[in-house]
Design an enzyme around this catalytic site. Structure first.
Site, PDB file in Angstrom:
ATOM      1  N   PRO A 150       0.828  -1.210   0.000  1.00 23.86           N
ATOM      2  CA  PRO A 150       0.000   0.000   0.000  1.00 23.86           C
ATOM      3  C   PRO A 150       0.863   1.262   0.000  1.00 23.86           C
ATOM      4  O   PRO A 150       2.055   1.193   0.330  1.00 23.86           O
ATOM      5  CB  PRO A 150      -0.791  -0.100   1.306  1.00 23.86           C
ATOM      6  CG  PRO A 150      -0.515  -1.417   1.893  1.00 23.86           C
ATOM      7  CD  PRO A 150       0.651  -2.011   1.209  1.00 23.86           C
ATOM      8  N   PRO A 151       0.294   2.406  -0.365  1.00 18.98           N
ATOM      9  CA  PRO A 151       1.055   3.642  -0.412  1.00 18.98           C
ATOM     10  C   PRO A 151       1.638   4.018   0.948  1.00 18.98           C
ATOM     11  O   PRO A 151       1.025   3.752   1.977  1.00 18.98           O
ATOM     12  CB  PRO A 151       0.027   4.690  -0.834  1.00 18.98           C
ATOM     13  CG  PRO A 151      -1.141   3.942  -1.345  1.00 18.98           C
ATOM     14  CD  PRO A 151      -1.098   2.574  -0.770  1.00 18.98           C
ATOM     15  N   GLY A 152       2.799   4.599   0.927  1.00 16.67           N
ATOM     16  CA  GLY A 152       3.379   5.148   2.146  1.00 16.67           C
ATOM     17  C   GLY A 152       4.018   4.146   3.075  1.00 16.67           C
ATOM     18  O   GLY A 152       4.386   4.470   4.193  1.00 16.67           O
TER      19      GLY A 152
ATOM     20  N   GLY B  65       6.849   2.643   2.523  1.00 17.99           N
ATOM     21  CA  GLY B  65       8.304   2.728   2.490  1.00 17.99           C
ATOM     22  C   GLY B  65       8.954   1.983   1.339  1.00 17.99           C
ATOM     23  O   GLY B  65      10.108   1.588   1.447  1.00 17.99           O
ATOM     24  N   LYS B  66       8.251   1.826   0.228  1.00 20.36           N
ATOM     25  CA  LYS B  66       8.839   1.121  -0.908  1.00 20.36           C
ATOM     26  C   LYS B  66       9.975   1.928  -1.522  1.00 20.36           C
ATOM     27  O   LYS B  66      11.074   1.418  -1.743  1.00 20.36           O
ATOM     28  CB  LYS B  66       7.753   0.829  -1.960  1.00 20.36           C
ATOM     29  CG  LYS B  66       6.644  -0.049  -1.425  1.00 20.36           C
ATOM     30  CD  LYS B  66       5.590  -0.336  -2.470  1.00 20.36           C
ATOM     31  CE  LYS B  66       4.786   0.889  -2.857  1.00 20.36           C
ATOM     32  NZ  LYS B  66       3.983   1.440  -1.743  1.00 20.36           N
ATOM     33  N   THR B  67       9.687   3.199  -1.766  1.00 20.12           N
ATOM     34  CA  THR B  67      10.718   4.056  -2.326  1.00 20.12           C
ATOM     35  C   THR B  67      11.906   4.142  -1.371  1.00 20.12           C
ATOM     36  O   THR B  67      13.065   4.037  -1.776  1.00 20.12           O
ATOM     37  CB  THR B  67      10.148   5.462  -2.575  1.00 20.12           C
ATOM     38  OG1 THR B  67       8.931   5.335  -3.303  1.00 20.12           O
ATOM     39  CG2 THR B  67      11.115   6.318  -3.345  1.00 20.12           C
TER      40      THR B  67
ATOM     41  N   HIS C 192     -25.618  11.226  18.870  1.00 20.06           N
ATOM     42  CA  HIS C 192     -25.156  10.167  17.981  1.00 20.06           C
ATOM     43  C   HIS C 192     -23.838   9.576  18.491  1.00 20.06           C
ATOM     44  O   HIS C 192     -23.711   8.366  18.679  1.00 20.06           O
ATOM     45  CB  HIS C 192     -24.990  10.744  16.565  1.00 20.06           C
ATOM     46  CG  HIS C 192     -24.479   9.773  15.557  1.00 20.06           C
ATOM     47  ND1 HIS C 192     -25.276   9.187  14.610  1.00 20.06           N
ATOM     48  CD2 HIS C 192     -23.236   9.260  15.354  1.00 20.06           C
ATOM     49  CE1 HIS C 192     -24.561   8.369  13.866  1.00 20.06           C
ATOM     50  NE2 HIS C 192     -23.307   8.398  14.285  1.00 20.06           N
ATOM     51  N   GLU C 193     -22.879  10.454  18.759  1.00 21.03           N
ATOM     52  CA  GLU C 193     -21.569   9.968  19.220  1.00 21.03           C
ATOM     53  C   GLU C 193     -21.694   9.327  20.605  1.00 21.03           C
ATOM     54  O   GLU C 193     -21.063   8.304  20.888  1.00 21.03           O
ATOM     55  CB  GLU C 193     -20.546  11.100  19.247  1.00 21.03           C
ATOM     56  CG  GLU C 193     -20.221  11.701  17.880  1.00 21.03           C
ATOM     57  CD  GLU C 193     -19.760  10.675  16.849  1.00 21.03           C
ATOM     58  OE1 GLU C 193     -19.188   9.637  17.250  1.00 21.03           O
ATOM     59  OE2 GLU C 193     -19.989  10.893  15.642  1.00 21.03           O
TER      60      GLU C 193
ATOM     61  N   HIS D 148     -22.756   5.782  20.155  1.00 20.59           N
ATOM     62  CA  HIS D 148     -21.638   4.868  19.856  1.00 20.59           C
ATOM     63  C   HIS D 148     -20.887   4.531  21.139  1.00 20.59           C
ATOM     64  O   HIS D 148     -20.584   3.379  21.423  1.00 20.59           O
ATOM     65  CB  HIS D 148     -20.624   5.538  18.919  1.00 20.59           C
ATOM     66  CG  HIS D 148     -21.069   5.624  17.496  1.00 20.59           C
ATOM     67  ND1 HIS D 148     -21.478   4.545  16.772  1.00 20.59           N
ATOM     68  CD2 HIS D 148     -21.124   6.679  16.652  1.00 20.59           C
ATOM     69  CE1 HIS D 148     -21.784   4.932  15.542  1.00 20.59           C
ATOM     70  NE2 HIS D 148     -21.574   6.231  15.440  1.00 20.59           N
TER      71      HIS D 148
HETATM   72  P1  ADP Z   1       5.918   4.364  -0.714  1.00 17.86           P
HETATM   73  O1  ADP Z   1       6.970   4.496  -1.746  1.00 17.86           O
HETATM   74  O2  ADP Z   1       5.722   2.952  -0.232  1.00 17.86           O
HETATM   75  O3  ADP Z   1       4.613   4.987  -1.073  1.00 17.86           O
HETATM   76  P2  ADP Z   1       7.692   6.056   0.697  1.00 17.86           P
HETATM   77  O4  ADP Z   1       8.920   5.245   0.721  1.00 17.86           O
HETATM   78  O5  ADP Z   1       7.630   7.120  -0.329  1.00 17.86           O
HETATM   79  O6  ADP Z   1       6.409   5.145   0.573  1.00 17.86           O
HETATM   80  O7  ADP Z   1       7.467   6.660   2.142  1.00 17.86           O
HETATM   81  C1  ADP Z   1       7.326   8.031   2.358  1.00 17.86           C
HETATM   82  C2  ADP Z   1       8.000   8.441   3.637  1.00 17.86           C
HETATM   83  O8  ADP Z   1       7.384   7.833   4.748  1.00 17.86           O
HETATM   84  C3  ADP Z   1       9.444   8.033   3.708  1.00 17.86           C
HETATM   85  O9  ADP Z   1      10.264   8.986   3.145  1.00 17.86           O
HETATM   86  C4  ADP Z   1       9.685   7.895   5.197  1.00 17.86           C
HETATM   87  O10 ADP Z   1       9.962   9.143   5.771  1.00 17.86           O
HETATM   88  C5  ADP Z   1       8.350   7.444   5.695  1.00 17.86           C
HETATM   89  N1  ADP Z   1       8.317   5.975   5.809  1.00 17.86           N
HETATM   90  C6  ADP Z   1       7.519   5.141   5.110  1.00 17.86           C
HETATM   91  N2  ADP Z   1       7.722   3.870   5.471  1.00 17.86           N
HETATM   92  C7  ADP Z   1       8.680   3.873   6.423  1.00 17.86           C
HETATM   93  C8  ADP Z   1       9.327   2.851   7.177  1.00 17.86           C
HETATM   94  N3  ADP Z   1       9.015   1.562   7.024  1.00 17.86           N
HETATM   95  N4  ADP Z   1      10.262   3.230   8.074  1.00 17.86           N
HETATM   96  C9  ADP Z   1      10.565   4.531   8.234  1.00 17.86           C
HETATM   97  N5  ADP Z   1      10.005   5.527   7.553  1.00 17.86           N
HETATM   98  C10 ADP Z   1       9.061   5.227   6.648  1.00 17.86           C
HETATM   99 ZN    ZN Z   2     -21.599   7.364  13.733  1.00 17.03          ZN
HETATM  100 MG    MG Z   3       6.809   5.824  -3.313  1.00 15.81          MG
END
Ligand code: ADP
Ligand code: ZN
Ligand code: MG
Length: 643
Positions: free
Chosen positions: A221-223, A225-227, A444-445, A448
């Site tokens: 999933p996005p974010g 840490g793939k990049t 409502h809240e 819950h």
């Molecule tokens: P993706 O490429 O999977 O969408 P990114 O590598 O671009 O995600 O992550 C964005 C930022 O989030 C990174 O530059 C880092 O600061 C933080 N981050 C994401 N995953 C990790 C991780 N596993 N450990 C530490 N920092 C992370």
């Molecule tokens: Zn609700």
């Molecule tokens: Mg990325």
């Protein structure tokens, strides 16, 4: 083009036009244009007083000639432009001839004793230059300008086929990312370590005849840490990192994508060992029939993909170029990409669990000044479902908040506020909401929270808020497990649904009517009920059957259901979902009816304070169902010991 630049450009054009218009109004009219033949006629009759020659133009003045002669020679009546009345005499005598080319002219002028200045140029080079080369050059410049804009920074007109791949950390010592910066995805890190070894010492591998995978696909999933992971591999190995994003290819012109791929690989080969990183590879690697280009296919994307495949096949891995790619949509990738010798190794980079999140918090708070009360474990517990990028965001936001308040250390409350912000968008305390709506939201809240509080298997309620934030979110009840859960029992799922329905049940109980505010709750409740029936086999009527077709990519948006239900089954599924939701709703209503006094008290306090945390909730609601249960077992245990 930037808006301001564009505007001032138009403004300039406008100004020039106004000036020009003004001048043409005020200045004497331009001399009358006559043909060269007519000019020759005047000359033959000695009617010319003086001329000025420039390039291929003659500007001249007649002697005092009667109108009739002029009309005779020029072949039409003299028609003075309206504006020229003031300069009538002058206008009649002045003339101009353009595009003159006559080597004899000077000689003839002398022969007729005409007073002349300047020379005629033979002129064609200059003409060529003015008429063709200059406009062409301007066109090319404008064209180049737009192209450069479209393609961003570096590319210039003549080399727009070149890859714009950024070379990251060319100097490996400078600002390099290492595995120390990556946390919470230990398995993925473990898997890429082999690649680091290979890149550090490709010869060793080659000598033993070992083969490295050419392509490594990071899936998650996005974010997550793939990049970051790909950069860390380059950083650890100390090799150059070429990165390019799939989406950059898509916006390009025909043929450019393929050319860029070619160039990218040429660069990479020259710099081997190195890493080529293709982010968002799904943008080029979609299989046919997917996405917006359904059916027909998209030629440019396809030719780019083909070039990529050709390049990958074209060199063997001993060249020391490792291609890494990232995607969050592995399911849409063209199967050709995943064949052996291409991206045949996949590494899953998933969202971090509790421990992982704590580790990521540690990484991102390394350089922050923390107060003693900051508990990273607790923060991790409060952020289930967060990916690394969101945690990084929280840490950054917390630091900003603390700085804004003039603190010299970041405290736990800053982190908590930062989490809230990331979870639900920025606070909009002063957003106006009418008092009646606010009352509905409060009940409502509270609904819950109260239902959740008195359900034995529901997740603990941490916080209730009616501070409006973002669009559509008028309040929220924070109800999360203390730890990540991998298994859920039927009772827990039912309690979850019941708590979700508590909001609407409270509205109905108190106001006798319901609002649209429960839409999201109902959606989630229905989703859980449906999964209970068709995925987890938790309905008595259908029995222990699962109708899931392919759970492989479950984390990417839910399981795919089989489509071959019988109609009878489909009917029972519907019935069962309805029954589960109905029963849960009844239970929620019962709890609320029974605890109505506490519900009302909670709602009133909430209207007053807007946000209530767990200790305050406890004061109003008393011990929760879970606490009652555990104190009972404790009592039983001590009984046992006593005996
Ligand atoms: P993706 O490429 O999977 O969408 P990114 O590598 O671009 O995600 O992550 C964005 C930022 O989030 C990174 O530059 C880092 O600061 C933080 N981050 C994401 N995953 C990790 C991780 N596993 N450990 C530490 N920092 C992370
Ligand atoms: Zn609700
Ligand atoms: Mg990325």
């Amino acid at each position: 083009m930037e808006k301001r630049v564009k505007f001032s450009l138009w403004y300039l054009v406008f100004l020039v036009m106004v000036l020009w218009f003004w001048q043409s109004l005020m200045a004497p009219p331009a001399p009358r244009e006559i043909t060269y033949k007519q000019f020759r006629d005047y000359l033959a009759r000695d009617l010319i007083a003086r001329v000025e020659l420039k390039d291929r133009v003659i500007v001249g003045e007649l002697k005092a000639v009667p109108d009739s002669v002029i009309e005779q020679i020029e072949g039409h009546p003299l028609q003075l432009p309206a504006r020229a009345q003031r300069w009538k005499e002058q206008w009649k005598r002045r003339f101009t001839v353009v595009r003159v080319q006559d080597d004899q002219l000077i000689h003839d002028l002398q022969a007729h004793g005409v007073d002349y200045k300047g020379v005629l140029s033979s002129g064609w080079i200059r003409d060529l230059f003015l008429l063709w080369i200059v406009p062409l050059a301007i066109l090319v410049l404008i064209w180049g300008y737009f192209f450069r804009n479209k393609m961003g920074g570096g590319a210039n007109v003549m080399s727009f086929g070149k890859a714009r791949a950024k070379i990251y950390a060319e100097d490996p010592k400078k600002s390099r990312v290492t595995f120390a910066d990556v946390a919470g995805i230990d398995e993925a890190v473990e898997e890429v370590k082999e690649i680091v070894d290979f890149l550090k010492n490709p010869k060793k591998y080659q000598r033993l005849g070992g083969k490295m995978p050419k392509g490594v696909l990071l899936v998650g999933p996005p974010g997550t840490g793939k990049t970051l992971l790909a950069k860390a591999v380059a950083g650890e190995a100390g090799v150059p990192f070429f990165s390019i994003s799939g989406s950059e290819f898509v916006e390009m012109f025909v043929g450019v994508g393929a050319a860029r791929v070619r160039d990218l690989f040429a660069q990479a080969r020259a710099k081997a060992p190195c890493i080529v990183f293709i982010d968002e590879i799904d943008a080029i690697g979609r299989s046919r029939g997917h996405g917006p280009y359904l059916g027909g296919g998209h030629d440019e994307r396809e030719s780019t993909l083909n070039q990529l495949l050709t390049e990958m096949d074209g060199f063997d891995s001993s060249a020391g170029v490792v291609i890494m790619a990232a995607t969050n949509r592995p399911d849409v990738l063209d199967p050709a990409l995943l064949r052996p010798g291409r991206f045949d190794r996949q590494i899953v980079v998933d969202k971090p669990d509790l421990k992982g999140r704590e580790a990521i918090f540690r990484v991102h708070t390394r350089n922050l000044v923390l107060a003693d009360d900051v508990d990273l474990h607790l923060l991790a517990a409060q952020t289930p479902g967060f990916a690394g990028a969101e945690i990084a965001n929280v840490c950054n936001e917390a630091a900003l908040l603390a700085a804004r308040k003039g603190k010299d250390k970041i405290e736990m409350e800053d982190f908590e506020e930062a989490i809230e912000r990331v979870v639900a968008g920025l606070k909009k305390r002063n957003k106006l909401i009418n008092p009646n709506e606010r009352r509905i939201v409060a009940y409502h809240e509270s609904g819950h929270a109260t239902v959740g509080w008195f359900l034995p298997h529901a997740d603990p309620v941490h916080k209730v808020s009616i501070v409006p934030r973002g669009v559509g979110a008028l309040g929220y009840t924070l109800q999360t497990p203390l730890e990540d859960r991998y298994l859920l029992t039927k009772e827990e799922l039912l309690d979850r649904i019941t708590a979700l329905l508590g909001g609407r049940a409270a509205e109905e109980l108190i106001f006798g009517t319901v609002s649209t505010g429960a839409q999201n709750d109902l959606q989630r409740a229905t989703e859980i009920a449906r999964n209970m029936v068709v995925v987890y086999g938790m309905s008595e009527k259908l029995g222990h059957l699962s109708f899931v077709e392919n759970e492989q990519n479950g984390f990417l948006g839910g399981p795919t259901l089989r489509r071959d239900f019988s109609e009878e089954t489909a009917r029972i599924v519907d019935e069962e979902i309805r029954r589960i939701v109905d029963e849960c709703y009844k239970r929620a209503s019962e709890i609320l009816r029974e605890k109505r006094d506490r519900l009302e008290k909670l709602a009133k306090t909430l209207l007053e304070k807007e946000v209530l945390e767990r200790p305050e909730l406890k004061k109003i609601l008393g011990p929760s169902a879970a606490e009652q249960a555990s104190s009972k077992t404790e009592a039983a245990e001590s009984d046992g010991k006593g005996n």
